[in-house]
Scaffold this active site. Structure first.
Site, PDB file in Angstrom:
ATOM      1  N   GLU A 115      21.081 -11.538  28.154  1.00 13.37           N
ATOM      2  CA  GLU A 115      21.596 -12.050  26.871  1.00 13.37           C
ATOM      3  C   GLU A 115      23.000 -11.516  26.652  1.00 13.37           C
ATOM      4  O   GLU A 115      23.251 -10.322  26.839  1.00 13.37           O
ATOM      5  CB  GLU A 115      20.763 -11.558  25.672  1.00 13.37           C
ATOM      6  CG  GLU A 115      19.376 -12.112  25.518  1.00 13.37           C
ATOM      7  CD  GLU A 115      18.718 -11.547  24.249  1.00 13.37           C
ATOM      8  OE1 GLU A 115      19.446 -11.064  23.335  1.00 13.37           O
ATOM      9  OE2 GLU A 115      17.483 -11.572  24.173  1.00 13.37           O
ATOM     10  N   GLU A 153      19.324 -19.683  14.553  1.00  7.79           N
ATOM     11  CA  GLU A 153      17.938 -19.443  14.134  1.00  7.79           C
ATOM     12  C   GLU A 153      17.915 -19.245  12.617  1.00  7.79           C
ATOM     13  O   GLU A 153      17.980 -18.121  12.121  1.00  7.79           O
ATOM     14  CB  GLU A 153      17.381 -18.217  14.854  1.00  7.79           C
ATOM     15  CG  GLU A 153      17.393 -18.373  16.367  1.00  7.79           C
ATOM     16  CD  GLU A 153      16.972 -17.105  17.091  1.00  7.79           C
ATOM     17  OE1 GLU A 153      15.776 -16.968  17.397  1.00  7.79           O
ATOM     18  OE2 GLU A 153      17.843 -16.252  17.333  1.00  7.79           O
ATOM     19  N   LYS A 167      15.481 -16.669  10.889  1.00 11.74           N
ATOM     20  CA  LYS A 167      15.377 -15.313  11.416  1.00 11.74           C
ATOM     21  C   LYS A 167      15.744 -14.301  10.343  1.00 11.74           C
ATOM     22  O   LYS A 167      16.735 -14.461   9.636  1.00 11.74           O
ATOM     23  CB  LYS A 167      16.307 -15.170  12.625  1.00 11.74           C
ATOM     24  CG  LYS A 167      16.049 -13.936  13.468  1.00 11.74           C
ATOM     25  CD  LYS A 167      16.892 -13.979  14.740  1.00 11.74           C
ATOM     26  CE  LYS A 167      16.587 -12.820  15.661  1.00 11.74           C
ATOM     27  NZ  LYS A 167      17.361 -12.902  16.911  1.00 11.74           N
ATOM     28  N   GLU A 195      22.487 -12.467  12.687  1.00 10.36           N
ATOM     29  CA  GLU A 195      21.315 -12.726  13.532  1.00 10.36           C
ATOM     30  C   GLU A 195      20.932 -14.206  13.547  1.00 10.36           C
ATOM     31  O   GLU A 195      20.277 -14.668  14.466  1.00 10.36           O
ATOM     32  CB  GLU A 195      20.133 -11.887  13.056  1.00 10.36           C
ATOM     33  CG  GLU A 195      20.249 -10.408  13.372  1.00 10.36           C
ATOM     34  CD  GLU A 195      20.198 -10.133  14.869  1.00 10.36           C
ATOM     35  OE1 GLU A 195      19.266 -10.624  15.524  1.00 10.36           O
ATOM     36  OE2 GLU A 195      21.085  -9.431  15.378  1.00 10.36           O
TER      37      GLU A 195
END
Length: 266
Positions: A181, A235, A238, A244
Site C-alpha cells: 500500500e 471510502e 470509514k 482516511e
C-alpha cells in the site's frame, strides 16, 4: 481467522474454496495473510500469523500451486525502530523473536516482504523538517545516506531500503521487498497538513511514472519495485480522520476525484 488457519485441514479447505476455483482464470500471484498484524497490539494474534502462513503454503503445495502463488503478510512501517538513514533500518526490539520466523518462511518459500509505506504520514507529522517535494517525488536535492553514499530523491524508496537493511541485520538480505500500500489523501482535517487534491495527484502521478520506468530503489537499482496504489475508491463510510476517507482515485459512485493519467486503454 488466523487461529483457525493454523490447522492444516482448515487451511486446505480455505485455499480449495477461495483460490483453486478461480485460478488461473484470475491471475492470483499472492495470498496476504492478515494486515499489519505486528503493529496491531494483539500479541496472541501475532503468534498465530506465521503458523497460519505455513498451513496455507502447505495447502498450495498439496494443490500444486505453490510455485505460482506466494504467501506473505503486509506490515506497517511501524515495524521499524529506525528508518533513517535507510542503512540504520532495524526492526523494533519486541519483534526480535517473531520476525526471524517470518523472514525464515519468506526466504524458504521465495516470497516477498510486503510493506505499507506512506510518505504522507511522515510529512504530515513533521512538515517543517521534511521536504514536500521529497515526499511527492517532485524535483528536489534529495538526501545522501552517510554510511552507503546512496542518493535518495524520494522518501518511499528510502523507506523500502530501510526495510531491506532491517532484514539484512537479521541475516536475511536476499528477500525482495514490495509495497502493498502507498498513496496520498486528497482531503483531510485542518490539522492534516498536505492532504489536498493537488498533492494526491502529484504523488500518485509521479509514482506511476516511476513504475512505468521499471525503477528499482538505490540499494537495488536492477530490481523493479512492485507497488500497489491505495486506493481505487474513496471510502465514504470509514471512521477516523477525514483523510482516511479520501485516498481514492474515484468517488464511491465511480466519478473521478482527479485524473492521475490512467485510461481504459492502458
Amino acid at each position: 481467522m488466523l487461529a483457525t488457519l493454523t490447522d492444516p485441514s482448515q487451511a486446505l479447505q480455505w485455499v480449495s474454496t477461495h483460490i483453486k476455483p478461480y485460478f488461473p482464470a484470475t491471475n492470483i500471484t499472492g495470498i496476504e495473510v492478515g494486515n499489519e498484524v505486528f503493529t496491531g497490539g494483539d500479541t496472541t494474534l501475532a503468534s498465530y500469523l506465521v503458523p497460519a502462513m505455513v498451513s496455507i503454503h502447505s495447502a498450495l503445495v498439496r494443490l500444486g500451486l505453490d510455485r505460482l502463488i506466494t504467501v506473505s503478510t503486509p506490515s506497517s512501517l511501524a515495524v521499524l525502530q529506525d528508518s533513517f538513514p535507510p542503512s540504520a533500518g532495524r526492526f523494533r526490539a519486541e519483534l526480535s523473536r517473531i520476525m526471524p520466523q517470518l523472514l525464515q518462511f519468506l526466504a524458504a518459500t521465495k516470497a516477498p516482504f510486503w510493506i505499507n509505506a506512506y510518505p504522507y504520514f511522515a510529512y504530515k507529522d513533521d512538515p517543517n523538517n521534511i521536504s514536500l517535494d521529497y515526499a511527492l517525488f517532485d524535483p528536489n536535492p534529495g538526501v545522501v545516506d552517510p554510511y552507503t553514499n546512496l542518493h535518495y530523491d524520494n522518501m518511499l524508496y528510502a523507506q523500502v531500503d530501510a526495510v531491506i537493511f532491517a532484514m539484512a541485520r537479521m541475516g536475511y538480505g536476499g528477500i525482495e521487498v514490495r509495497v502493498s500500500e502507498t498513496g496520498w489523501p486528497s482531503g483531510g482535517d485542518p490539522n492534516e497538513t498536505g492532504a489536498t487534491v493537488d498533492n494526491a495527484a502529484i504523488y500518485n502521478g509521479n509514482l506511476l511514472r516511476r513504475q512505468m520506468r521499471n525503477e528499482g530503489t538505490p540499494l537495488r537499482p536492477g530490481m523493479r519495485l512492485e507497488v500497489y496504489l491505495f486506493a481505487l475508491f474513496n471510502e465514504d463510510m470509514k471512521p477516523g480522520p477525514t483523510s482516511e476517507r479520501n485516498y481514492g482515485l474515484l468517488q464511491p459512485d465511480g466519478t473521478m476525484v482527479y485524473n492521475v493519467g490512467l485510461s481504459g486503454l492502458t
